[in-house]
Design a protein around this motif. Structure first.
Motif: not given
Length: 298
Positions: A79-91, A93-107
Motif C-alpha cells: 500500500a505504501a511507497t515506503r514499504d515497496c521501496a524497502s522490499l525492493a531494496e531487500r530483493a 540484496k537477495a539477488g533478484a534479477t529484476g522487479l515487477m512493480i504494481v503501481p498502487s494497491l489501495v490508493y
C-alpha cells in the motif's frame, strides 16, 4: 532484456499456514524443466500481498535455487511507497534479477503520483523493472503518456500489459518500438497479444500446464500460427479462469488436480466449494480428456 514464458508461480502453504518450501521447490522446478524462460514470484496469483516481506524473500530464494540461471523477478506490491521501496531494496540484496512493480494497491494514484511511485521503487533497488499495468484489478492505468515519461529511466525495461484492451499492445509498440519488452498479462488474450507483437507472456495457467503454455509461445515465434491457435482453443476454457475475482482459488485448484500439489490459500481467501468448485473440476476433466499431443517447435 526479457522474453518468453514467465510463470507467475503460486505460493505453497502447510496446514499450519506457513510456507511449504519443499513443495515450492518441486513446483517451481517443474516449470523450469518444462522450458519456461524465468519465474515471477509474489504476484497476484502468488498471493504476495498476503505474505510478510520475510516470506516473500523466502519465496524468492526458493525460485532462485531452482531457476538454473533464468531470470527471477520479485513482485513489489504494498500500500505504501515506503514499504515497496524497502522490499525492493531487500530483493536486490537477495539477488533478484529484476522487479515487477504494481503501481498502487489501495490508493488509486493519479498520473503524477504513479510516476513518482514507480520511480522511487526503481531507484531503491536499481534493478531492471517490469511495470505491471492492470487498470482492471488495481484501478491504476499506466498510460502511454506515463510510459513516455518513464522511458528516460533505463531501469524500466518491460510492461506487463493487462489493461484487457488488446489494442494497447499495438499502441505501445507503435509509440515506443522496442523501447519496452511488451508482455501480455491476460491468459485469455495471449494468442492475440503474441500475434500483435508481444515478446512474452506472464502466464497463470502455466502452473498446471507448462508444456502447453511453452508450446503456444514457441509455435507463435516459429510463425506456426494454425498449430498455436488449435492448442490455444483447447486451452481457452481454462485460460478464462485467470480472469476472475477467484483467480487464485481457481488456478490453485487446477494446479492441484493436474500436478498433485496443494490448493491451500491464505485467509481471507478460502478454497473453492459448491457449484464454483464443480465447474472448475469439470473444465479440468474435459481438458485432460482431450489433451492434445504437442508439436515440436524451435
Amino acid at each position: 532484456m526479457w522474453s518468453g514464458i514467465l510463470p507467475a508461480v503460486t505460493a505453497k502453504f502447510t496446514p499450519n499456514d506457513t510456507l511449504d518450501i519443499k513443495e515450492m521447490e518441486r513446483c517451481f522446478a517443474y516449470q523450469i524443466s518444462a522450458g519456461v524462460d524465468g519465474i515471477i514470484v509474489n504476484g497476484s496469483l502468488g498471493e504476495g500481498p498476503m505474505l510478510s516481506h520475510d516470506e516473500r524473500l523466502d519465496v524468492l530464494h526458493v525460485a532462485k535455487s531452482v531457476a538454473g540461471g533464468r531470470p527471477v523477478l520479485m513482485t513489489i506490491a504494498d500500500a505504501a511507497t515506503r514499504d515497496c521501496a524497502s522490499l525492493a531494496e531487500r530483493a536486490a540484496k537477495a539477488g533478484a534479477t529484476g522487479l515487477m512493480i504494481v503501481p498502487s494497491l489501495v490508493y488509486h494514484t493519479n498520473p503524477k503520483e504513479t510516476v513518482a511511485t514507480l520511480s522511487t521503487i526503481a531507484a531503491a533497488a536499481d534493478l531492471p523493472v517490469m511495470i505491471y499495468s492492470n487498470r482492471i484489478a488495481y484501478r491504476v492505468d499506466v498510460t502511454l503518456e506515463i510510459m513516455d515519461e518513464l522511458a528516460a529511466d533505463k531501469r524500466f525495461v518491460a510492461i506487463k500489459e493487462s489493461s484487457d484492451d488488446i489494442r494497447r499492445t499495438t499502441e505501445i509498440i507503435n509509440r515506443f518500438g522496442d523501447r519496452y519488452d511488451v508482455f501480455t498479462g491476460v491468459d485469455n488474450l495471449a494468442f492475440e497479444a503474441l500475434a500483435a507483437g508481444a515478446v512474452g507472456w506472464v502466464a497463470g495457467l502455466v502452473v498446471a500446464f507448462p508444456e502447453e503454455t511453452v508450446a503456444i509461445y514457441r509455435l507463435m515465434k516459429a510463425k506456426r500460427y494454425d498449430e498455436a491457435l488449435a492448442l490455444y482453443r483447447w486451452f481457452r476454457p481454462l485460460l478464462d479462469l485467470d480472469v476472475s475475482t477467484y483467480l487464485v482459488q481457481n488456478l490453485k485448484l487446477v494446479e492441484a488436480l493436474v500436478t498433485g500439489t496443494t490448493e491451500m490459500v491464505r485467509a481471507p481467501r478460502l478454497p473453492l466449494e459448491g457449484a464454483r468448485r464443480a465447474e472448475v473440476e469439470k473444465l479440468v476433466a474435459e481438458a485432460l480428456a482431450n489433451r492434445p499431443l504437442l508439436a515440436k517447435a524451435a
